[in-house]
Design a protein around this motif. Structure first.
Motif, short mmCIF file in Angstrom:
data_model
loop_
_atom_site.label_atom_id
_atom_site.label_comp_id
_atom_site.label_asym_id
_atom_site.label_seq_id
_atom_site.Cartn_x
_atom_site.Cartn_y
_atom_site.Cartn_z
N ILE A 46 64.35 -46.22 20.25
CA ILE A 46 64.86 -44.94 20.76
C ILE A 46 66.29 -45.13 21.24
O ILE A 46 67.18 -44.34 20.91
N TYR A 47 66.54 -46.21 22.00
CA TYR A 47 67.87 -46.45 22.54
C TYR A 47 68.89 -46.74 21.44
O TYR A 47 70.10 -46.62 21.67
N HIS A 48 68.44 -47.10 20.27
CA HIS A 48 69.34 -47.30 19.14
C HIS A 48 69.98 -45.98 18.73
O HIS A 48 71.10 -45.95 18.23
N HIS A 49 69.28 -44.87 18.97
CA HIS A 49 69.76 -43.55 18.53
C HIS A 49 70.25 -42.65 19.64
O HIS A 49 71.04 -41.74 19.40
N VAL A 50 69.76 -42.84 20.87
CA VAL A 50 70.18 -42.02 22.00
C VAL A 50 70.37 -42.88 23.24
O VAL A 50 69.75 -43.95 23.35
N ALA A 51 71.18 -42.39 24.16
CA ALA A 51 71.42 -43.15 25.39
C ALA A 51 70.22 -43.13 26.33
O ALA A 51 70.06 -44.02 27.16
N GLY A 52 69.39 -42.12 26.20
CA GLY A 52 68.22 -42.01 27.08
C GLY A 52 67.59 -40.65 26.94
O GLY A 52 67.97 -39.83 26.08
N LYS A 53 66.65 -40.38 27.81
CA LYS A 53 65.90 -39.12 27.68
C LYS A 53 66.76 -37.91 27.98
O LYS A 53 66.52 -36.84 27.44
N GLU A 54 67.79 -38.05 28.83
CA GLU A 54 68.63 -36.90 29.11
C GLU A 54 69.42 -36.47 27.87
O GLU A 54 69.65 -35.28 27.65
N GLU A 55 69.80 -37.41 27.04
CA GLU A 55 70.47 -37.04 25.79
C GLU A 55 69.51 -36.26 24.89
O GLU A 55 69.91 -35.30 24.23
N LEU A 56 68.25 -36.65 24.87
CA LEU A 56 67.26 -35.89 24.10
C LEU A 56 67.10 -34.48 24.67
O LEU A 56 67.03 -33.51 23.92
N LEU A 57 67.08 -34.37 25.99
CA LEU A 57 67.01 -33.06 26.62
C LEU A 57 68.24 -32.23 26.24
O LEU A 57 68.12 -31.05 25.89
N GLN A 58 69.42 -32.84 26.30
CA GLN A 58 70.66 -32.14 25.94
C GLN A 58 70.60 -31.61 24.52
O GLN A 58 70.94 -30.46 24.25
N ARG A 59 70.16 -32.44 23.60
CA ARG A 59 70.06 -32.01 22.20
C ARG A 59 69.05 -30.86 22.04
O ARG A 59 69.29 -29.92 21.29
N ALA A 60 67.95 -30.96 22.74
CA ALA A 60 66.89 -29.95 22.61
C ALA A 60 67.33 -28.61 23.18
O ALA A 60 67.19 -27.58 22.52
N VAL A 61 67.86 -28.59 24.39
CA VAL A 61 68.25 -27.31 24.98
C VAL A 61 69.48 -26.75 24.28
O VAL A 61 69.63 -25.53 24.17
N SER A 62 70.34 -27.62 23.77
CA SER A 62 71.49 -27.16 22.99
C SER A 62 71.04 -26.44 21.74
O SER A 62 71.63 -25.42 21.36
N ARG A 63 70.02 -26.96 21.10
CA ARG A 63 69.50 -26.31 19.89
C ARG A 63 69.04 -24.88 20.22
O ARG A 63 69.38 -23.94 19.51
N ALA A 64 68.30 -24.72 21.30
CA ALA A 64 67.83 -23.39 21.69
C ALA A 64 69.01 -22.49 22.08
O ALA A 64 69.10 -21.34 21.63
#
Length: 195
Positions: A46-64
């Protein structure tokens, strides 16, 4: 939740899994361990692709948010009488909610505990403000009742739309168009002036 197979892992499927876990456990209640187990990959992957769970949150809410704000730039949202634009934006917002249900659900559940959540809340307020301006214009044009407070009308309208994430589940025989028709009819019929 079932564990994803390692060979189906992509950054997009990781995001999809993260949104599912965030919606089930809450963002604060989700650890990287939870995400790695749900995705069927190691935490280091996971860390190979994102800095952490907040980056995943950022990507998800940005999509919406990107999908919702795109509606405001569509022809139906910028041309015509204001009441027609309100109807268009309401209808399209329901359609976006249905198409991006897990992502919009997550967006509507953020509480402001992180930088990303505060940013998402501010963007939601911007969206609501733009819709409130449309409602105000429709009232000024005489198409919406003058006795209804615009801020209240905006909150009620989007309270109705946003509540869909809590109970709506796609099933055969019901389309997003039917759902949008019902929301537009219920909300705007009560706000329109009688002519």
């Amino acid at each position: 939740m079932t564990t994803a197979k390692r060979d189906t892992y992509t950054p997009e499927t990781l995001l999809s899994v993260a949104v599912q876990v965030f919606n089930e456990r809450g963002y604060d209640g989700t650890s990287m361990e939870h995400l790695s187990k749900a995705a069927g990959i190691s935490k280091s992957s996971i860390y190979h692709h994102v800095a952490g769970k907040e980056e995943l949150l950022q990507r998800a809410v940005s999509r919406a948010l990107d999908e919702l704000f795109a509606v405001l730039g569509e022809t139906g949202a910028i041309r015509g009488r204001a009441v027609e634009r309100v109807e268009y934006v309401t209808r399209r917002t329901v359609e976006v909610l249905v198409a991006e249900l897990p992502y919009v659900t997550l967006l509507l559940r953020v509480r402001g505990n992180t930088r990303t959540e505060r940013w998402a809340l501010e963007r939601r307020r911007e969206f609501d403000q733009q819709v409130a301006e449309l409602l105000k214009a429709a009232a000024a044009e005489g198409d919406l009742r003058a006795d209804v407070d615009i801020r209240l009308a905006t909150r009620l309208l989007f309270g109705m739309v946003n509540s869909l994430v809590e109970w709506y589940r796609p099933h055969p025989g019901t389309t997003s168009d039917q759902l949008a028709d019902a929301v537009v009819s219920m909300a705007l019929d009560g706000l329109r002036t009688q002519r």
